[in-house]
Design an enzyme around this catalytic site. Sequence first.
Site, PDB file in Angstrom:
ATOM      1  N   ASP A   1       0.782  -1.314  -0.359  1.00  0.00           N
ATOM      2  CA  ASP A   1       0.278  -0.016  -0.122  1.00  0.00           C
ATOM      3  C   ASP A   1       0.719   1.417   0.041  1.00  0.00           C
ATOM      4  OD1 ASP A   1      -3.213  -0.982   0.512  1.00  0.00           O
ATOM      5  OD2 ASP A   1      -1.951  -2.030   2.585  1.00  0.00           O
TER       6      ASP A   1
ATOM      7  N   ASP B   1      -7.272  -5.032  -4.356  1.00  0.00           N
ATOM      8  CA  ASP B   1      -7.718  -3.989  -3.265  1.00  0.00           C
ATOM      9  C   ASP B   1      -8.467  -3.171  -3.367  1.00  0.00           C
ATOM     10  OD1 ASP B   1      -7.992  -4.414  -0.605  1.00  0.00           O
ATOM     11  OD2 ASP B   1      -6.194  -3.352  -0.203  1.00  0.00           O
TER      12      ASP B   1
HETATM   13 ZN   LIG Z   1      -4.442  -2.255   0.086  1.00  0.00          ZN
END
Ligand SMILES: [Zn+2]
Length: 996
Positions: free
Chosen positions: A37, A150
């Site tokens: 991320d 995601d």
């Molecule tokens: Zn993520």
Amino acid sequence: MGFVAAVVFAVCCWFSHGVAGQEEPIQTFVIPHSHMDVGWVYTIQESMHAYAANVYSSVTEELSKVKERRFIAVEQEFFRLWWDTVASDTQKKQVRQLIKEGRLEFIIGGQVMHDEAVTDLDDDILQMMEGHGFLYETFGVRPQFSWHVDPFGASATTPVLFALAGFNAHLISRIDYDLKDIMQKNKKLQFVWRGSPSLKSQQEIFTHTMDQFSYCTPSYLPFSNCSGFYWNGVALFPDPPKDGVYPNMSLPVTKETVHAYAKTMVENIKQRAAWFRTNHVLWPWGCDKQFYNSSVQFNNMDPLMKYINQNSKEFGVTVQYATLSEYFQTIYQSNLTWEVRGSEDFLPYSTEPYQAWTGFYASRNVLKGVARQASSRLYAAETLFTRYRISFPDGPVAKDWALDKLRALRWAVSEVQHHDGITGTESPKVADMYLQHLLQAMMGAEELLAALFLLPHNLQSPSILGEPDIEQTLEQHVIVYNPLAWNITTIVNVTVTQPSAAVFDDDGQPVPAQIQGSAHSNATYDLFIVVELGGLQYRKYLIKFPENSKAYEAKAVSFERRSVKDRAKAGRLLLPVLSECYELLFDQDTNLLHSITYLEEKRRVMITQDFWEYDANGDVKAGPISDNYIFSANGSAVRAYKAVEMEIIPGKIVTEIRHHIYFGYIFYYAYSITTRVPECFGTKLPCHRLEQTYSLGPLSLNTEVVLRTSTSVKNNRTLYSDDNGYQMMKRTYRKFTNNTLARNYFPMVRTAYIEDDLSRLVLVSDRAHGVSSQTDGQLEVMLHRRLWNNLQWNLGYNLTLNDSSVVRPTLWMMLGSVSATSKLYQREAVQLQHRPVVMPIDQPQKPWQVKEPKRGSPLRSVVLPPNLHLLSLSIPGWNYCSNHSVHLNLHSQPDYDRILLRIMHLFEEGEDPELSKPVTINLKEALQGMGEVKGVEERSLTGTWDIASLQRWKWKTADNLEKDNKQQRRQDDDFTVTISPKEIRTFFVHFVSRNF
Ligand SMILES: [Zn+2]
């Protein structure tokens, strides 16, 4: 974010019946990956230090050791930081070799894995182009597969953009749990997606939906207390452990454990194989923040895979390391016929009956707003620098300096599109990081804009005229730039400190203006100026502050505060505000809007607007909670106020209505609405736009505030909201067994509307929000949320959204017949996104003693037809050659003469009888205001493919359409291009050099 989902998937281990009896073993593609991320809980710097740099260092080393090993690299921001600041020459050499052998593969290739619900297509394209440009100029590679594992729901715009970028397959994961369940059972997780109803099969793309295990390796091991297949354990912050021992490392694969491991893995593979039509299983190996110690990962997986393959007959399974392209290649070669999915998206998204991920549409309103402002400022700076560079290649604004400023802002805007960035689902320190990067880069862009506006454009010495300072007035200069390729007449607002003023244009002619006390401060005044600008043109305006103003001085009329308790009498005293388009009536008994009549058809629609609040639960023991991601209302909304005050400031240019909304009979108000109605009699000013700005906050804890617009429109709770500003989605109200309210919330990036047969009410927005129609005729917009809860996971990561900011979002409202508003809203949404840049270039001061040289001919305008939008005009500064066969013979310097031009048709097929038609333009003529075009090359969306050489895979579909998967036609030699509804076409344009 990953483990939330991973935890849910522990229910497993039933043997599939569908596969038994098949003779061929199941072929398993083990795809090593690390979900990194770009933000979320830790800043980019913290992530680089704790694990991200180690991912690429150790993967490079481990892949170089054993030729079967593979890895897919996803987020380019981390890779580029590693490449530029960490990688040694040896590592760089190894990386090049691994890429050449197809063992290290770049997937998506964007700076980040962008969010799909609240991002705008401008920024999705930008962040992808930023990464693709780097990959192409550094390695000559062009990603062809997506890995959107995601993002919280899937938009129908994403597959279109990926198709336009030349991708052969798309991959998604997070869709409604109940829908995924059905798709799994029916083996429908794979399909061909036609994301755009206008582009249809032309930009369709094969799409793979990950099964219920999603992108993380199943962690449950029946024979061990540790989780499985995560031999390198869990990343440690802030510092990696000195001894290399991380928490929660899986049991090593040894002679004793290998059979148990193999059995667990094979059972999982067989379970998954039953959900797919072919005998191939995509087995993602990894999760969030994995492979920072690849040696221990591969050294355990190698013998495990060897063991399974040695016993493949017994297991009925073979396993191999693979990249994503190897998996898709195999599926493609299966030559099956796939079902077609139309343009519907997978939004909103729920993971469980009470877990609707519809809260993040409105989380961190400030960050969402700044991200869009930054994008708009970037667009303005890009277009202006491009014009400057074409006209004055030797001008005093240094090109390297300018490109540095632009690149910093491109990088910052790209980064925040991450699915834990603009979504507002990050920790507070990460939100601050994004904001800081954005604001700093925006300041750089302001510097660039100021230089482009102010530095003389050529080096000829100006003729200087002295002028005596006779008048004792103060003067201030303001530059207004129209970054759009359309002519505009609009109102800009300049904040000044004097109560009266007069405004003149650069020819010395007086300009219509109006001045009044500011809505937000007692110390300043709003000066509204009517500006008329050609496409991509700017002008300088002179503001004089005389005793006797020439600008109309508007004065407020105040109305007594009204309590909601006294509503019984409502509807007696109606106060009209009239413009050329509308009659608005305000009810003096409530002080609220009562109705709007659109005058073209003399049709009145009852409309009232006010604020309501949802009370959120913060105690996990008391029921479902709301947090950064999830909206879970504790019952219906309640009216957020006790009383309303109204002020009307009738004007000659704009009439302003200010609503102050009080919680009780106290002195200060908590919320406000400022509505501006253009008074445009006899001018070219568009009158259909009602501009509203709201002020809310700080909210009390566990409150989610909505603006409710309640109307007499019979919409049957159906609303329309956009996917990424690209296309409208019909949102039919659905009843669910649980959580109906939250599951009927949808993202709005630019536009939302409700309609019946006669009328349509449209809102366009300067940032993303959540929208819903909970009652017939209602359109509610969630503007702000402040929450706290005691869920351990949320507390541990600081994801409770205790956001105490004051927010000031803007919506423009339009009302009219369906056909009249169909012509308007797309352009209005673009105009709100790209409002004119207003730049005061000095402080109020005595008139200049030295008069500036009279400007030469003003910048010539560049104007496209009304249904075409100049999506991008920039100088990317890449150093690669556009001819792929020679592209690695790099120029050492960025190419400043290659202009990237992107044009989009704003309308859907059949949306409007005129504006929906294909448009033919001659690029040479359209761009002649900028210079003389000498060459045009059509490219793929992110610039890396020559469109003529781009051949995407043709997936077989049931309807057997004749497919012309050759991308769009090349323009003819005469520079003529036809752009069809919803097409986005990208070009490299070369201008004749003025450098002589
Ligand atoms: Zn993520």
